[in-house]
Design a protein around this motif. Structure first.
Motif, short mmCIF file in Angstrom:
data_model
loop_
_atom_site.label_atom_id
_atom_site.label_comp_id
_atom_site.label_asym_id
_atom_site.label_seq_id
_atom_site.Cartn_x
_atom_site.Cartn_y
_atom_site.Cartn_z
N ALA A 118 0.87 -1.18 0.00
CA ALA A 118 0.00 0.00 0.00
C ALA A 118 0.90 1.22 0.00
CB ALA A 118 -0.92 0.00 1.22
N ALA A 119 1.16 1.76 -1.17
CA ALA A 119 2.08 2.88 -1.30
C ALA A 119 1.31 4.16 -1.59
CB ALA A 119 3.09 2.62 -2.42
N ASN A 120 1.57 5.19 -0.81
CA ASN A 120 0.94 6.50 -0.99
C ASN A 120 -0.58 6.43 -0.84
OD1 ASN A 120 3.49 7.87 -1.75
ND2 ASN A 120 3.36 6.53 -3.55
N VAL A 121 -1.06 5.51 -0.02
CA VAL A 121 -2.49 5.34 0.19
C VAL A 121 -2.95 6.04 1.47
CG1 VAL A 121 -4.31 3.64 0.66
CG2 VAL A 121 -2.59 3.17 -1.09
N LEU A 122 -2.20 5.90 2.55
CA LEU A 122 -2.63 6.45 3.83
C LEU A 122 -2.23 7.91 4.03
CD1 LEU A 122 -2.02 3.49 6.30
CD2 LEU A 122 -4.07 4.12 5.04
N ARG A 123 -1.57 8.49 3.07
CA ARG A 123 -1.10 9.87 3.20
C ARG A 123 -2.24 10.84 3.53
NH1 ARG A 123 4.23 11.82 3.57
NH2 ARG A 123 4.36 13.91 2.74
N GLN A 124 -3.41 10.61 2.96
CA GLN A 124 -4.54 11.54 3.12
C GLN A 124 -5.36 11.25 4.37
OE1 GLN A 124 -6.63 10.60 -0.52
NE2 GLN A 124 -8.16 9.42 0.59
N TYR A 125 -5.04 10.16 5.08
CA TYR A 125 -5.82 9.79 6.27
C TYR A 125 -5.26 10.47 7.51
CZ TYR A 125 -8.24 6.18 3.61
OH TYR A 125 -9.03 5.52 2.69
N ASP A 126 -6.08 10.56 8.55
CA ASP A 126 -5.61 11.06 9.83
C ASP A 126 -4.67 10.05 10.47
OD1 ASP A 126 -7.17 13.34 9.59
OD2 ASP A 126 -8.86 12.48 10.69
N GLU A 127 -3.71 10.56 11.23
CA GLU A 127 -2.77 9.67 11.92
C GLU A 127 -3.51 8.67 12.80
OE1 GLU A 127 0.93 9.94 15.15
OE2 GLU A 127 -0.03 11.77 14.40
N ASP A 128 -4.59 9.09 13.44
CA ASP A 128 -5.32 8.21 14.34
C ASP A 128 -5.96 7.02 13.62
OD1 ASP A 128 -4.65 9.89 16.40
OD2 ASP A 128 -6.59 10.90 16.48
N ALA A 129 -6.10 7.11 12.30
CA ALA A 129 -6.73 6.03 11.55
C ALA A 129 -5.75 4.94 11.15
CB ALA A 129 -7.40 6.59 10.30
N VAL A 130 -4.46 5.22 11.22
CA VAL A 130 -3.47 4.31 10.66
C VAL A 130 -3.46 2.95 11.35
CG1 VAL A 130 -0.99 3.93 10.32
CG2 VAL A 130 -2.01 6.16 9.78
N ALA A 131 -3.47 2.93 12.68
CA ALA A 131 -3.36 1.66 13.40
C ALA A 131 -4.49 0.71 13.03
CB ALA A 131 -3.35 1.91 14.90
N ALA A 132 -5.70 1.23 12.89
CA ALA A 132 -6.84 0.38 12.54
C ALA A 132 -6.71 -0.17 11.13
CB ALA A 132 -8.14 1.16 12.69
N VAL A 133 -6.21 0.65 10.20
CA VAL A 133 -6.01 0.18 8.83
C VAL A 133 -4.93 -0.90 8.82
CG1 VAL A 133 -5.25 0.82 6.52
CG2 VAL A 133 -6.81 2.32 7.77
N TRP A 134 -3.82 -0.65 9.50
CA TRP A 134 -2.77 -1.66 9.58
C TRP A 134 -3.32 -2.98 10.11
CZ3 TRP A 134 2.07 1.04 12.15
CH2 TRP A 134 2.70 1.85 11.19
N GLU A 135 -4.09 -2.89 11.19
CA GLU A 135 -4.62 -4.11 11.80
C GLU A 135 -5.54 -4.85 10.84
OE1 GLU A 135 -6.99 -5.52 15.87
OE2 GLU A 135 -6.66 -3.38 15.46
N ARG A 136 -6.36 -4.10 10.14
CA ARG A 136 -7.29 -4.72 9.20
C ARG A 136 -6.54 -5.42 8.06
NH1 ARG A 136 -13.06 -2.63 7.95
NH2 ARG A 136 -13.82 -4.41 6.75
N LEU A 137 -5.53 -4.75 7.51
CA LEU A 137 -4.78 -5.33 6.40
C LEU A 137 -3.95 -6.52 6.86
CD1 LEU A 137 -3.63 -2.11 4.52
CD2 LEU A 137 -5.50 -3.65 3.91
N CYS A 138 -3.33 -6.41 8.02
CA CYS A 138 -2.53 -7.53 8.53
C CYS A 138 -3.40 -8.75 8.79
CB CYS A 138 -1.78 -7.12 9.80
SG CYS A 138 -0.38 -6.03 9.51
N ALA A 139 -4.64 -8.53 9.17
CA ALA A 139 -5.55 -9.65 9.42
C ALA A 139 -5.90 -10.40 8.14
CB ALA A 139 -6.82 -9.15 10.10
N ARG A 140 -5.70 -9.76 6.99
CA ARG A 140 -5.98 -10.41 5.71
C ARG A 140 -4.80 -11.19 5.18
NH1 ARG A 140 -8.92 -12.38 3.85
NH2 ARG A 140 -9.16 -11.71 1.69
N LEU A 141 -3.63 -11.06 5.79
CA LEU A 141 -2.43 -11.73 5.29
C LEU A 141 -2.47 -13.23 5.52
CD1 LEU A 141 0.33 -9.26 6.54
CD2 LEU A 141 -0.37 -9.61 4.15
N ALA A 142 -1.87 -13.96 4.60
CA ALA A 142 -1.64 -15.38 4.81
C ALA A 142 -0.55 -15.56 5.86
CB ALA A 142 -1.20 -16.02 3.49
N PRO A 143 -0.47 -16.74 6.49
CA PRO A 143 0.64 -17.00 7.41
C PRO A 143 1.98 -16.72 6.73
CG PRO A 143 -0.99 -18.73 7.57
CD PRO A 143 -1.41 -17.88 6.41
#
Length: 268
Positions: A118-143
């Motif tokens: 995810a390159a240059n995607v979160l730039r426009q989001y608030d800093e407070d939103a980043v952790a939740a996005v990270w958590e959501r994306l990491c939960a979609r990863l394969a082992p």
């Protein structure tokens, strides 16, 4: 009673980005991914990578496939965009190993990917939103999967990214075209959203960039041998006080990777 799996969102999660993109913009990130994650992609039965938020044109997804296949010939790339018109415009570029889908942070794939970029995607989001996005994306990863999230300039000369596993953030990588760099802290303007507002006194990332600049100044005599040799000497000196995780083979590329724990923002 067994817990129910929540249904997928009825619409993509996230907001439309500006979509700015240029050919070869993400080359530094791609090459690092191929080097750092290539072995995991080679071992996988179905090595799926996602280019999340590729933008108004599909160049970055096309290039990601080419670069990953130098390390993992069976790699497949799915470009995911929240703007349906961009998906329609990209589909003529689909080929063996490359497809495009409409979606967002929910990553609407039947199989879990081994890589999400995810390159240059979160730039426009608030800093407070980043952790939740990270958590959501990491939960979609394969082992064994990897999320790589960061920011670069318009032509890819300066780039900083965070690498995360299912457990959370692991490393931060700083990368630059050394001939265009006056001092390492020039990279501060490309810090990911989780760090860019933390480049102030008292924060670890500020201390790191301060020490980076000091080591760069001390290595000035090596400039006679070229910017690469000056950078290598600078990073070597940094290892005395900071947990640098890579070796000189990566430093030669104008990179340095540091443990996330050393740069984690302070609370508050």
């Amino acid at each position: 009673m067994a817990s129910r799996v929540p249904p997928p969102p009825s619409r993509p999660v996230g907001t439309v980005t500006r979509g700015t993109t240029n050919p070869n913009r993400l080359r530094r990130m791609d090459r690092w991914i191929a080097a750092a994650h290539g072995a995991a992609l080679r071992r996988a039965d179905d090595p799926i990578a996602v280019d999340l938020g590729y933008g108004a044109a599909p160049w970055t997804a096309v290039e990601l496939l080419l670069r990953l296949r130098t390390a993992a010939p069976r790699a497949r790339v799915v470009g995911i965009e929240i703007d349906s018109e961009r998906v329609a415009a990209a589909r003529p570029y689909a080929r063996e190993g490359l497809t495009f889908r409409h979606g967002g942070f929910e990553v609407p794939l039947p199989a879990r990917p081994l890589l999400i970029r995810a390159a240059n995607v979160l730039r426009q989001y608030d800093e407070d939103a980043v952790a939740a996005v990270w958590e959501r994306l990491c939960a979609r990863l394969a082992p064994g999967g990897l999320l790589v999230e960061g920011t670069c300039d318009e032509i890819g000369r300066r780039h900083v990214w965070v690498a995360l596993g299912p457990e959370g953030p692991r490393t931060v990588t700083f990368a630059a075209r050394l001939a265009s760099l006056d001092r390492p802290s020039d990279l501060a303007e490309r810090l990911p959203k989780a760090l860019i507002h933390r480049n102030v006194p008292g924060e670890p990332v500020h201390a790191f960039l301060r020490d980076f600049d000091r080591a760069w100044a001390a290595a000035a005599p090596y400039a006679a041998y070229g910017a690469r040799q000056r950078w290598i000497r600078t990073v070597r000196d940094l290892t005395a006080d900071w947990p640098v995780l890579d070796r000189s083979s990566r430093w030669r590329q104008g990179e340095v990777t540091v443990a996330w724990a050393a740069l984690t923002p302070r609370r508050g």
